[in-house]
Design a protein around this motif. Structure first.
Motif, PDB file in Angstrom:
ATOM      1  N   LYS A  39       0.830  -1.212   0.000  1.00 27.95           N
ATOM      2  CA  LYS A  39       0.000   0.000   0.000  1.00 27.95           C
ATOM      3  C   LYS A  39       0.864   1.260   0.000  1.00 27.95           C
ATOM      4  O   LYS A  39       0.500   2.268  -0.597  1.00 27.95           O
ATOM      5  CB  LYS A  39      -0.934   0.021   1.212  1.00 27.95           C
ATOM      6  CG  LYS A  39      -2.018  -1.009   1.151  1.00 27.95           C
ATOM      7  CD  LYS A  39      -3.149  -0.549   0.259  1.00 27.95           C
ATOM      8  CE  LYS A  39      -4.288  -1.552   0.330  1.00 27.95           C
ATOM      9  NZ  LYS A  39      -5.405  -1.176  -0.480  1.00 27.95           N
ATOM     10  N   LEU A  40       2.006   1.220   0.703  1.00 28.24           N
ATOM     11  CA  LEU A  40       2.892   2.379   0.711  1.00 28.24           C
ATOM     12  C   LEU A  40       3.468   2.625  -0.680  1.00 28.24           C
ATOM     13  O   LEU A  40       3.602   3.769  -1.112  1.00 28.24           O
ATOM     14  CB  LEU A  40       4.024   2.179   1.722  1.00 28.24           C
ATOM     15  CG  LEU A  40       3.614   2.140   3.191  1.00 28.24           C
ATOM     16  CD1 LEU A  40       4.811   1.813   4.064  1.00 28.24           C
ATOM     17  CD2 LEU A  40       3.004   3.443   3.606  1.00 28.24           C
ATOM     18  N   ARG A  41       3.817   1.569  -1.380  1.00 28.60           N
ATOM     19  CA  ARG A  41       4.321   1.712  -2.750  1.00 28.60           C
ATOM     20  C   ARG A  41       3.215   2.163  -3.699  1.00 28.60           C
ATOM     21  O   ARG A  41       3.416   3.013  -4.552  1.00 28.60           O
ATOM     22  CB  ARG A  41       4.877   0.388  -3.253  1.00 28.60           C
ATOM     23  CG  ARG A  41       6.202   0.036  -2.668  1.00 28.60           C
ATOM     24  CD  ARG A  41       6.709  -1.235  -3.301  1.00 28.60           C
ATOM     25  NE  ARG A  41       7.976  -1.602  -2.726  1.00 28.60           N
ATOM     26  CZ  ARG A  41       8.959  -2.132  -3.420  1.00 28.60           C
ATOM     27  NH1 ARG A  41       8.821  -2.373  -4.698  1.00 28.60           N
ATOM     28  NH2 ARG A  41      10.079  -2.450  -2.836  1.00 28.60           N
ATOM     29  N   LYS A  42       2.031   1.589  -3.543  1.00 29.00           N
ATOM     30  CA  LYS A  42       0.907   1.887  -4.440  1.00 29.00           C
ATOM     31  C   LYS A  42       0.548   3.372  -4.405  1.00 29.00           C
ATOM     32  O   LYS A  42       0.290   3.974  -5.442  1.00 29.00           O
ATOM     33  CB  LYS A  42      -0.299   1.041  -4.034  1.00 29.00           C
ATOM     34  CG  LYS A  42      -1.526   1.286  -4.869  1.00 29.00           C
ATOM     35  CD  LYS A  42      -2.683   0.412  -4.418  1.00 29.00           C
ATOM     36  CE  LYS A  42      -3.935   0.726  -5.214  1.00 29.00           C
ATOM     37  NZ  LYS A  42      -5.067  -0.080  -4.771  1.00 29.00           N
ATOM     38  N   PHE A  43       0.523   3.952  -3.198  1.00 30.75           N
ATOM     39  CA  PHE A  43       0.125   5.344  -3.060  1.00 30.75           C
ATOM     40  C   PHE A  43       1.310   6.306  -2.988  1.00 30.75           C
ATOM     41  O   PHE A  43       1.153   7.458  -2.600  1.00 30.75           O
ATOM     42  CB  PHE A  43      -0.783   5.505  -1.838  1.00 30.75           C
ATOM     43  CG  PHE A  43      -2.094   4.796  -2.009  1.00 30.75           C
ATOM     44  CD1 PHE A  43      -3.030   5.247  -2.929  1.00 30.75           C
ATOM     45  CD2 PHE A  43      -2.381   3.652  -1.295  1.00 30.75           C
ATOM     46  CE1 PHE A  43      -4.232   4.580  -3.099  1.00 30.75           C
ATOM     47  CE2 PHE A  43      -3.585   2.980  -1.470  1.00 30.75           C
ATOM     48  CZ  PHE A  43      -4.511   3.446  -2.381  1.00 30.75           C
ATOM     49  N   TYR A  44       2.514   5.820  -3.380  1.00 29.11           N
ATOM     50  CA  TYR A  44       3.719   6.649  -3.473  1.00 29.11           C
ATOM     51  C   TYR A  44       4.027   7.398  -2.174  1.00 29.11           C
ATOM     52  O   TYR A  44       4.325   8.583  -2.190  1.00 29.11           O
ATOM     53  CB  TYR A  44       3.609   7.655  -4.628  1.00 29.11           C
ATOM     54  CG  TYR A  44       3.462   6.984  -5.968  1.00 29.11           C
ATOM     55  CD1 TYR A  44       4.547   6.366  -6.573  1.00 29.11           C
ATOM     56  CD2 TYR A  44       2.238   6.954  -6.613  1.00 29.11           C
ATOM     57  CE1 TYR A  44       4.410   5.735  -7.801  1.00 29.11           C
ATOM     58  CE2 TYR A  44       2.087   6.331  -7.837  1.00 29.11           C
ATOM     59  CZ  TYR A  44       3.188   5.720  -8.428  1.00 29.11           C
ATOM     60  OH  TYR A  44       3.054   5.094  -9.637  1.00 29.11           O
ATOM     61  N   ILE A  45       3.916   6.703  -1.046  1.00 30.07           N
ATOM     62  CA  ILE A  45       4.261   7.292   0.244  1.00 30.07           C
ATOM     63  C   ILE A  45       5.785   7.338   0.337  1.00 30.07           C
ATOM     64  O   ILE A  45       6.443   6.305   0.259  1.00 30.07           O
ATOM     65  CB  ILE A  45       3.689   6.474   1.419  1.00 30.07           C
ATOM     66  CG1 ILE A  45       2.182   6.286   1.281  1.00 30.07           C
ATOM     67  CG2 ILE A  45       4.052   7.101   2.748  1.00 30.07           C
ATOM     68  CD1 ILE A  45       1.376   7.548   1.335  1.00 30.07           C
ATOM     69  N   LYS A  46       6.337   8.517   0.486  1.00 34.12           N
ATOM     70  CA  LYS A  46       7.789   8.680   0.556  1.00 34.12           C
ATOM     71  C   LYS A  46       8.275   8.424   1.977  1.00 34.12           C
ATOM     72  O   LYS A  46       7.697   8.917   2.939  1.00 34.12           O
ATOM     73  CB  LYS A  46       8.198  10.089   0.130  1.00 34.12           C
ATOM     74  CG  LYS A  46       7.779  10.444  -1.272  1.00 34.12           C
ATOM     75  CD  LYS A  46       8.439   9.561  -2.284  1.00 34.12           C
ATOM     76  CE  LYS A  46       8.004   9.944  -3.683  1.00 34.12           C
ATOM     77  NZ  LYS A  46       8.192   8.884  -4.626  1.00 34.12           N
ATOM     78  N   ILE A  47       9.340   7.680   2.088  1.00 36.02           N
ATOM     79  CA  ILE A  47       9.954   7.398   3.379  1.00 36.02           C
ATOM     80  C   ILE A  47      11.371   7.943   3.326  1.00 36.02           C
ATOM     81  O   ILE A  47      12.147   7.578   2.436  1.00 36.02           O
ATOM     82  CB  ILE A  47       9.961   5.888   3.679  1.00 36.02           C
ATOM     83  CG1 ILE A  47       8.534   5.355   3.686  1.00 36.02           C
ATOM     84  CG2 ILE A  47      10.652   5.605   4.997  1.00 36.02           C
ATOM     85  CD1 ILE A  47       8.440   3.861   3.773  1.00 36.02           C
ATOM     86  N   LEU A  48      11.698   8.825   4.259  1.00 39.13           N
ATOM     87  CA  LEU A  48      13.002   9.469   4.292  1.00 39.13           C
ATOM     88  C   LEU A  48      13.706   9.141   5.599  1.00 39.13           C
ATOM     89  O   LEU A  48      13.057   8.811   6.595  1.00 39.13           O
ATOM     90  CB  LEU A  48      12.835  10.984   4.166  1.00 39.13           C
ATOM     91  CG  LEU A  48      12.147  11.472   2.897  1.00 39.13           C
ATOM     92  CD1 LEU A  48      11.873  12.963   2.995  1.00 39.13           C
ATOM     93  CD2 LEU A  48      12.979  11.162   1.682  1.00 39.13           C
ATOM     94  N   PRO A  49      15.046   9.235   5.611  1.00 41.20           N
ATOM     95  CA  PRO A  49      15.764   9.041   6.873  1.00 41.20           C
ATOM     96  C   PRO A  49      15.276  10.026   7.931  1.00 41.20           C
ATOM     97  O   PRO A  49      15.050  11.197   7.649  1.00 41.20           O
ATOM     98  CB  PRO A  49      17.222   9.312   6.492  1.00 41.20           C
ATOM     99  CG  PRO A  49      17.281   8.968   5.038  1.00 41.20           C
ATOM    100  CD  PRO A  49      15.951   9.384   4.474  1.00 41.20           C
TER     101      PRO A  49
END
Length: 73
Positions: A39-49
């Motif tokens: 789901k995080l990939r599908k909705f392009y949720i960005k994860i940053l340090p």
């Protein structure tokens, strides 16, 4: 035989690695390798340090996990 439940834990992303994987430092101090859930990939949720995340850890291999939620700051 039943399927084992994943262990839910909180952590902070330390470093972004290649192939959409991340190093996450858990509350206990352990460092694991985690990948984002579908789901995080599908909705392009960005994860940053520096982001706070919830990780589902496999009971079979405690060094790998799946990022299931990125907490709001």
């Amino acid at each position: 035989m039943t399927k084992e439940e994943a262990i839910e834990a909180e952590g902070v992303v330390i470093k972004a690695l290649s192939n959409a994987k991340y190093e996450v430092r858990m509350e206990t101090g352990h460092v694991i390798i985690a990948y984002p859930a579908g789901k995080l990939r599908k909705f392009y949720i960005k994860i940053l340090p520096g982001d706070s995340v919830t990780v589902a850890i496999s009971p079979y291999d405690l060094t790998k996990g799946r990022i299931t939620y990125r907490h709001k700051k």
